[in-house]
Write an enzyme that holds these catalytic residues in place. Structure first.
Site, PDB file in Angstrom:
ATOM      1  N   ARG A 123      -6.086   1.656  18.119  1.00 48.03           N
ATOM      2  CA  ARG A 123      -5.856   0.206  17.998  1.00 48.03           C
ATOM      3  C   ARG A 123      -5.513  -0.454  19.333  1.00 48.03           C
ATOM      4  O   ARG A 123      -5.706  -1.669  19.470  1.00 48.03           O
ATOM      5  CB  ARG A 123      -4.770  -0.082  16.952  1.00 48.03           C
ATOM      6  CG  ARG A 123      -5.285   0.133  15.555  1.00 48.03           C
ATOM      7  CD  ARG A 123      -4.311  -0.228  14.467  1.00 48.03           C
ATOM      8  NE  ARG A 123      -4.986  -0.153  13.184  1.00 48.03           N
ATOM      9  CZ  ARG A 123      -4.377   0.020  12.015  1.00 48.03           C
ATOM     10  NH1 ARG A 123      -3.060   0.112  11.957  1.00 48.03           N
ATOM     11  NH2 ARG A 123      -5.084   0.070  10.895  1.00 48.03           N
ATOM     12  N   LYS A 147       0.830  -1.204   0.000  1.00 49.50           N
ATOM     13  CA  LYS A 147       0.000   0.000   0.000  1.00 49.50           C
ATOM     14  C   LYS A 147       0.867   1.257   0.000  1.00 49.50           C
ATOM     15  O   LYS A 147       0.629   2.187  -0.778  1.00 49.50           O
ATOM     16  CB  LYS A 147      -0.930  -0.037   1.229  1.00 49.50           C
ATOM     17  CG  LYS A 147      -1.857   1.146   1.348  1.00 49.50           C
ATOM     18  CD  LYS A 147      -3.148   0.755   2.031  1.00 49.50           C
ATOM     19  CE  LYS A 147      -3.022   0.540   3.525  1.00 49.50           C
ATOM     20  NZ  LYS A 147      -2.968   1.817   4.282  1.00 49.50           N
ATOM     21  N   GLY A 182      -4.908   7.583   5.455  1.00 49.12           N
ATOM     22  CA  GLY A 182      -4.009   8.502   6.156  1.00 49.12           C
ATOM     23  C   GLY A 182      -2.776   8.826   5.330  1.00 49.12           C
ATOM     24  O   GLY A 182      -2.305   9.967   5.301  1.00 49.12           O
ATOM     25  N   GLN A 203       4.957   8.987   7.401  1.00 52.35           N
ATOM     26  CA  GLN A 203       4.053   9.877   6.658  1.00 52.35           C
ATOM     27  C   GLN A 203       4.505  11.321   6.809  1.00 52.35           C
ATOM     28  O   GLN A 203       4.522  12.085   5.837  1.00 52.35           O
ATOM     29  CB  GLN A 203       2.617   9.706   7.152  1.00 52.35           C
ATOM     30  CG  GLN A 203       2.040   8.339   6.769  1.00 52.35           C
ATOM     31  CD  GLN A 203       0.637   8.108   7.295  1.00 52.35           C
ATOM     32  OE1 GLN A 203       0.117   8.900   8.080  1.00 52.35           O
ATOM     33  NE2 GLN A 203       0.030   7.014   6.880  1.00 52.35           N
ATOM     34  N   ASP A 223       2.110  -1.318  11.832  1.00 51.01           N
ATOM     35  CA  ASP A 223       0.794  -1.730  11.318  1.00 51.01           C
ATOM     36  C   ASP A 223       0.486  -3.200  11.600  1.00 51.01           C
ATOM     37  O   ASP A 223      -0.648  -3.645  11.430  1.00 51.01           O
ATOM     38  CB  ASP A 223       0.717  -1.487   9.807  1.00 51.01           C
ATOM     39  CG  ASP A 223       0.697   0.000   9.473  1.00 51.01           C
ATOM     40  OD1 ASP A 223       0.400   0.807  10.367  1.00 51.01           O
ATOM     41  OD2 ASP A 223       0.973   0.343   8.311  1.00 51.01           O
TER      42      ASP A 223
HETATM   43  C1  S3P Z   1       2.709   4.731   6.333  1.00 52.04           C
HETATM   44  C2  S3P Z   1       3.271   5.100   7.537  1.00 52.04           C
HETATM   45  C3  S3P Z   1       2.745   4.673   8.836  1.00 52.04           C
HETATM   46  C4  S3P Z   1       1.781   3.502   8.701  1.00 52.04           C
HETATM   47  C5  S3P Z   1       0.809   3.711   7.588  1.00 52.04           C
HETATM   48  C6  S3P Z   1       1.539   3.845   6.268  1.00 52.04           C
HETATM   49  C7  S3P Z   1       3.295   5.242   5.090  1.00 52.04           C
HETATM   50  O1  S3P Z   1       2.047   5.752   9.431  1.00 52.04           O
HETATM   51  O2  S3P Z   1       1.098   3.287   9.913  1.00 52.04           O
HETATM   52  O3  S3P Z   1      -0.093   2.632   7.502  1.00 52.04           O
HETATM   53  O4  S3P Z   1       2.941   4.752   3.988  1.00 52.04           O
HETATM   54  O5  S3P Z   1       4.143   6.142   5.154  1.00 52.04           O
HETATM   55  P1  S3P Z   1       2.777   6.853  10.358  1.00 52.04           P
HETATM   56  O6  S3P Z   1       3.702   7.616   9.519  1.00 52.04           O
HETATM   57  O7  S3P Z   1       1.657   7.698  10.884  1.00 52.04           O
HETATM   58  O8  S3P Z   1       3.466   6.056  11.423  1.00 52.04           O
END
Ligand code: S3P
Length: 439
Positions: free
Chosen positions: A349, A23, A96, A170, A318
């Site tokens: 969670r 993803k 997100g 993120q 995750d």
């Molecule tokens: C992700 C970063 C993670 C993860 C999310 C995907 C990404 O989040 O939990 O499912 O693709 O950069 P955080 O950056 O909030 O930890």
């Protein structure tokens, strides 16, 4: 009525499975492909609701994207300054990653935009991204810290030297994407390693990205033009995780997962399961490209409770919900701390898993930033029960795995969001031996 699953007890999983594409990498391939010069071909794309939200948003900004096959995408990149103003707010659904990475990318545009999402996304914190972007010169408004997020036409962005207050890929990625539009170098320092797909992919599109310990730098000098490229998206280890745990509980003679991405910033789940006693065999796939890929063979293994080393938490963030299921079936107590980030995911969670564990009579203690779970041991059985996933895809899939140790059906409520990350999970689960019926 909300979708739900009835998962009746099954005693064994076996065979082979190829989980859908990653993803995180699928989102990034679309965004970088969209602002690259020329065509980007993506194979193994995850056609899930989350990634399709990103795809639709790019189309709404004028990017031509073809879908020659379910998992193939051809993006006609418009260059760094080629996005067009969207006519309406961009709806990120449950995603997100989409909203936060777009906040970075759209901060650098010469037009205004609004990003919103579903009820769960509209509860999630966005100031962690907005703050550093504002320091770069972006004009961003949130609604008391949550979406909708309004980005006003950017003035010139400046590079930044930013120390992340939390381990978040993120936030790191949003800053790097804004950095594409900034004068000077952009530097991000992480408190702990997090997934580095953005860095790897920017390099794959021809940019200079340097890593120096905990600090990553998008160089001040050098061309900022991304060149269209070809990408192979590996299988998502976050989706494989449900079957890694299912395999530990009940693989006989073995379960094989093909083509799983094993980027070292994502393999916390493997390390944790191995510490718990899992018997896994990892067979790397040769010439995988910038993201390492492997086949994984799993045999049923008696698991023991452990204190999960805190440095593994961001590397398995995750996957922790399904680790809690492994812990519930292990001998002794498993304790995780330093996992407060779990409270701001698609659901809280920690709280939602605790509620589900309670429904299955698993003794546990909820901590402010973690949980301690007393396992039933390899001979113990779970009673079955009713679980409310609170619309959280990973909670729903985690409790489906628990059916391998249950004596009675587990009913899992509110499962439609499984399509955000793992469309076809129900069929994949049945194919290896779980007894799951969608109602
Ligand atoms: C992700 C970063 C993670 C993860 C999310 C995907 C990404 O989040 O939990 O499912 O693709 O950069 P955080 O950056 O909030 O930890």
């Amino acid at each position: 009525m909300k979708q739900r699953w009835e998962v009746t007890p099954a005693s064994r999983v076996s065979g082979e499975l190829r989980v859908p594409g990653d993803k995180s990498i699928s989102h990034r391939s679309l965004m970088l492909g969209g602002v690259a010069q020329g065509i980007t071909e993506v194979q193994g794309f995850l056609a899930s609701a989350d990634c399709l939200a990103t795809l639709d948003a790019l189309r709404a900004m004028g990017i031509r994207i073809e879908r020659p096959g379910e998992t193939q995408v051809r993006i006609h990149g418009a260059g760094l300054h080629g996005l067009q103003p969207p006519q309406a707010p961009l709806d990120m659904g449950n995603a997100g990653t989409a909203i936060r990475l777009f906040m970075g990318l759209l901060s650098g545009q010469s037009f205004a935009s609004t990003l919103t999402g579903d009820e769960s996304l509209r509860r999630r914190p966005m100031e962690r991204v907005a703050n550093p972007l504002r320091l770069m010169g972006a004009q961003i408004d949130t609604q008391d810290g949550t979406p909708p997020v309004r980005i006003t036409q950017a003035r010139d962005l400046q590079g930044i030297d930013y120390v992340l207050p939390m381990a978040s890929a993120q936030v790191k990625s949003a800053i790097l994407l804004a950095g594409l539009y900034a004068k000077g170098a952009t530097r991000v320092t992480e408190p702990a390693p997090t997934r580095d797909h953005t860095e790897r992919m920017l390099a794959g599109f021809g940019l200079l990205v340097q890593r120096d310990g905990a600090r990553v730098t998008l160089a001040a000098t050098g061309a900022r033009t991304l060149r269209g490229t070809s990408l192979q998206v590996p299988g998502d280890i976050s989706s494989a995780a449900f079957f890694l745990v299912a395999g530990c509980l009940a693989a006989s003679p073995r379960l094989t997962l093909r083509g799983v991405g094993l980027n070292p910033t994502r393999t916390g789940i493997i390390s944790i399961l191995q510490l718990m006693g899992a018997r896994l065999r990892i067979v790397p796939v040769a010439d995988a490209g910038p993201e390492p890929i492997a086949d994984i063979e799993i045999e049923a293994s008696p698991l023991r409770g452990i204190d999960i080393p805190e440095e593994l938490v961001p590397l398995a963030i995750d996957e922790l919900p399904v680790v809690f299921i492994a812990a519930a079936c292990a001998e002794g107590v498993t304790r995780v701390t330093g996992a407060g980030e779990l409270r701001v995911k698609e659901s809280d969670r920690l709280a939602v898993m605790a509620e589900g564990l309670a429904a299955l009579h698993i003794r546990h203690e909820l901590l402010p930033d973690g949980i301690a779970i007393e396992g039933i041991g390899s001979k113990g059985r779970l009673p079955g029960g009713r679980i409310d996933s609170h619309g959280d895809h990973r909670i729903a899939m985690s409790f489906a795995v628990a059916s391998l140790r249950a004596d009675a059906p587990i009913h899992i409520e509110d499962v439609a969001n499984v399509a955000t990350s793992f469309p076809g999970f129900d069929a994949a689960a049945r194919a290896v031996g779980l007894s799951l019926v969608a109602r």
